[in-house]
Design a protein around this motif. Structure first.
Motif, PDB file in Angstrom:
ATOM      1  N   SER A  52       0.896  -1.019   0.175  1.00  0.00           N
ATOM      2  CA  SER A  52       0.037  -0.155   0.107  1.00  0.00           C
ATOM      3  C   SER A  52       1.020   1.239  -0.079  1.00  0.00           C
ATOM      4  O   SER A  52       1.987   1.297   0.084  1.00  0.00           O
ATOM      5  CB  SER A  52      -0.882   0.092   1.222  1.00  0.00           C
ATOM      6  N   GLU A  56       2.114  -0.070   5.015  1.00  0.00           N
ATOM      7  CA  GLU A  56       1.023  -0.653   6.382  1.00  0.00           C
ATOM      8  C   GLU A  56       0.787  -2.100   5.852  1.00  0.00           C
ATOM      9  O   GLU A  56       0.381  -3.154   6.730  1.00  0.00           O
ATOM     10  CB  GLU A  56       0.669   0.022   7.037  1.00  0.00           C
ATOM     11  N   SER A  57       0.197  -2.159   4.393  1.00  0.00           N
ATOM     12  CA  SER A  57      -0.464  -3.246   3.924  1.00  0.00           C
ATOM     13  C   SER A  57       0.387  -3.954   2.942  1.00  0.00           C
ATOM     14  O   SER A  57       1.026  -3.101   1.983  1.00  0.00           O
ATOM     15  CB  SER A  57      -1.690  -3.056   3.602  1.00  0.00           C
ATOM     16  N   HIS A  59       0.569  -7.726   0.259  1.00  0.00           N
ATOM     17  CA  HIS A  59      -0.181  -9.045  -0.219  1.00  0.00           C
ATOM     18  C   HIS A  59       0.894 -10.008  -0.966  1.00  0.00           C
ATOM     19  O   HIS A  59       1.873  -9.335  -1.641  1.00  0.00           O
ATOM     20  CB  HIS A  59      -1.346  -8.774  -1.114  1.00  0.00           C
TER      21      HIS A  59
END
Length: 121
Positions: A52, A56-57, A59
C-alpha cells in the motif's frame, strides 16, 4: 507520469537470495500503491506482491509467501523485493508497477522495463 527502473536481477543458485529494487521518478511516489509482477517464458504475467501507499499493508502470491518480502521507502522513491530460498520456478522477468487506484491494486498504470531473475537448480 511515473517512470520506474528496476535493478538487482541476476543468476543465482536454488536456495539463494536476491534483492530487487525499483526507483521511481515523476509524480509523487507515495501516492501510488506498488507491486511486483513476473513473467516466465511461455507463461502469462502473474502477480507476485503488492504494498500500500504507506507500506502498512502488503499481499503475496501463495507461491512466494514466506520467502519474499516487499517493502518501500517513500523518502527514496524506492520499492524493494527481498527474495529468499529461491527456486528454479521463480525464474522470470520481474516487473515493478505503480497503481493509482485502490488497494490492493486490480490494475497497474505504470510499468518498469523489467529485470531478469534466473535461478539454477
Amino acid at each position: 507520469q511515473v517512470q520506474l527502473v528496476e535493478s538487482g536481477g541476476g543468476l543465482v543458485q536454488a536456495g539463494g537470495s536476491l534483492r530487487l529494487s525499483c526507483v521511481a521518478s515523476g509524480r509523487t511516489f507515495s501516492s501510488y500503491a506498488m507491486g511486483w509482477l513476473r513473467q516466465a517464458p511461455g507463461k502469462e504475467r502473474e502477480f507476485v506482491s503488492a504494498i500500500s501507499w504507506s507500506g502498512e499493508s502488503s499481499h503475496y502470491a501463495d507461491s512466494v509467501k514466506g520467502r519474499f518480502t516487499i517493502s518501500r521507502d517513500n523518502a527514496k522513491n524506492s520499492l524493494y523485493l527481498q527474495m529468499n530460498s529461491l527456486k528454479p520456478e521463480d525464474t522470470a522477468i520481474y516487473y515493478c508497477a505503480a497503481a493509482a487506484g485502490g488497494y490492493p491494486p486490480l490494475l497497474y498504470d505504470f510499468w518498469g522495463q523489467g529485470t531478469q531473475v534466473t535461478v539454477s537448480s
